[in-house]
Design a protein around this motif. Structure first.
Motif, PDB file in Angstrom:
ATOM      1  N   ASP A  12       0.866  -1.185   0.000  1.00 42.39           N
ATOM      2  CA  ASP A  12       0.000   0.000   0.000  1.00 42.39           C
ATOM      3  C   ASP A  12       0.899   1.230   0.000  1.00 42.39           C
ATOM      4  O   ASP A  12       1.894   1.272   0.727  1.00 42.39           O
ATOM      5  N   ASP A  58      -3.196  -2.996  -2.265  1.00 39.67           N
ATOM      6  CA  ASP A  58      -3.988  -1.821  -2.608  1.00 39.67           C
ATOM      7  C   ASP A  58      -4.146  -1.770  -4.132  1.00 39.67           C
ATOM      8  O   ASP A  58      -3.344  -2.357  -4.864  1.00 39.67           O
ATOM      9  N   ILE A  59      -5.158  -1.082  -4.619  1.00 37.81           N
ATOM     10  CA  ILE A  59      -5.367  -0.989  -6.070  1.00 37.81           C
ATOM     11  C   ILE A  59      -4.825   0.315  -6.637  1.00 37.81           C
ATOM     12  O   ILE A  59      -4.018   0.323  -7.566  1.00 37.81           O
ATOM     13  N   GLU A  60      -5.250   1.435  -6.079  1.00 37.79           N
ATOM     14  CA  GLU A  60      -4.841   2.738  -6.592  1.00 37.79           C
ATOM     15  C   GLU A  60      -3.470   3.118  -6.041  1.00 37.79           C
ATOM     16  O   GLU A  60      -3.344   3.609  -4.922  1.00 37.79           O
ATOM     17  N   THR A  65      -0.587  -0.131 -10.844  1.00 35.51           N
ATOM     18  CA  THR A  65      -1.746  -0.377  -9.983  1.00 35.51           C
ATOM     19  C   THR A  65      -1.722  -1.788  -9.410  1.00 35.51           C
ATOM     20  O   THR A  65      -0.984  -2.669  -9.881  1.00 35.51           O
ATOM     21  N   PHE A  84      -7.356  -7.933  -2.201  1.00 33.19           N
ATOM     22  CA  PHE A  84      -7.321  -6.497  -2.432  1.00 33.19           C
ATOM     23  C   PHE A  84      -7.898  -5.769  -1.219  1.00 33.19           C
ATOM     24  O   PHE A  84      -8.936  -6.171  -0.676  1.00 33.19           O
ATOM     25  N   THR A  86      -8.864  -1.929  -0.494  1.00 39.29           N
ATOM     26  CA  THR A  86      -8.972  -0.664  -1.209  1.00 39.29           C
ATOM     27  C   THR A  86     -10.164   0.154  -0.701  1.00 39.29           C
ATOM     28  O   THR A  86     -11.086  -0.385  -0.087  1.00 39.29           O
TER      29      THR A  86
END
Length: 246
Positions: A12, A58-60, A65, A84, A86
């Motif tokens: 993250d 984390d995705i963003e 990504t 995930f 997020t």
């Protein structure tokens, strides 16, 4: 049969999110956090180095990504399970397209986290037998030497030890350095007849030819093809004998 802790990497770009998740995961004895990463590229590098079994991702993130990281992992022979974590619910479909095993929304709900970990435990238990068979028959340990990577079959390794801040992997004709800790190597090599005989030594029991008394209940090991005297702490003498004797 008790399972070994699930080796887990946290990815993250936000420090607070990493710290919060680590705090929550400390309540689960079945989870062992082996590292953190702050970007997708760093995550891929650490996955290759540390070989985690579970990834909280984390995705963003800037640059690469989380779903791009997961797409890369799909190409690995034994990728970690991906969960995930997020703040964005709209990526759920995309997440499961890259074979995610869970999707947690921030702030993370503890009951959902518990359900997710139970799911991962079930997945791991169902594949442990198959994975261990594959590892025992085909697994090799990667070590770095002079800028290149050497792959060692477990049966080539006589012993492993910690020398100050370095971990050394010793064969009959060479000594290699690795970035892995002795604890990490113990987790990987135990299925291949390796045994911890001292806080700083891990030995391939198939090479043991003799054991002499030393002092204060400790012993020294003799290994086939080696002149090294390997210390055996007194607390390890009895379990070592139980392992190697008929």
């Amino acid at each position: 049969m008790n399972q070994r802790p699930i080796r887990t990497l946290i990815v993250d770009d936000e420090k607070y999110s990493r710290e919060e998740l680590i705090f929550l995961l400390q309540a689960y004895s079945e989870i062992e956090i082996i590292g953190q990463a702050t970007t997708g590229h760093e995550a891929v590098a650490k996955i290759i180095e540390l070989q985690p079994e579970l990834l909280f991702l984390d995705i963003e993130m800037p640059g690469m990504t989380g779903t791009e990281v997961a797409s890369v992992l799909k190409e690995m022979q034994s990728p970690p399970y991906v969960i995930f974590a997020t703040a964005y619910p709209q990526f759920a479909v995309e997440a499961f397209q890259v074979q995610a095993k869970g999707y947690l929304l921030k702030p993370i709900d503890e009951s959902q986290l518990t359900e997710t970990i139970e799911h991962i435990k079930t997945l791991k238990l169902s594949t442990t037998g198959q994975q261990e068979t594959t590892e025992i028959s085909q697994g090799k340990l990667a070590v770095e030497t002079e800028g290149s990577i050497i792959f060692l079959a477990p049966e080539q390794i006589q012993f492993v030890y910690r020398d100050d801040k370095n971990t050394k992997v010793v064969t009959s004709d060479h000594s290699y350095e690795t970035k892995m800790t002795l604890k990490e190597l113990e987790a990987r090599l135990t299925p291949f007849s390796f045994f911890r005989v001292h806080k700083s030594y891990l030995v391939n029991t198939s090479y043991i030819t003799g054991m002499n008394p030393w002092f204060n209940g400790a012993y020294q090991l003799h290994l086939s093809g080696s002149t090294e005297q390997i210390p055996v702490s007194r607390n390890y003498v009895k379990p070592l004998r139980a392992k190697i004797e008929l």
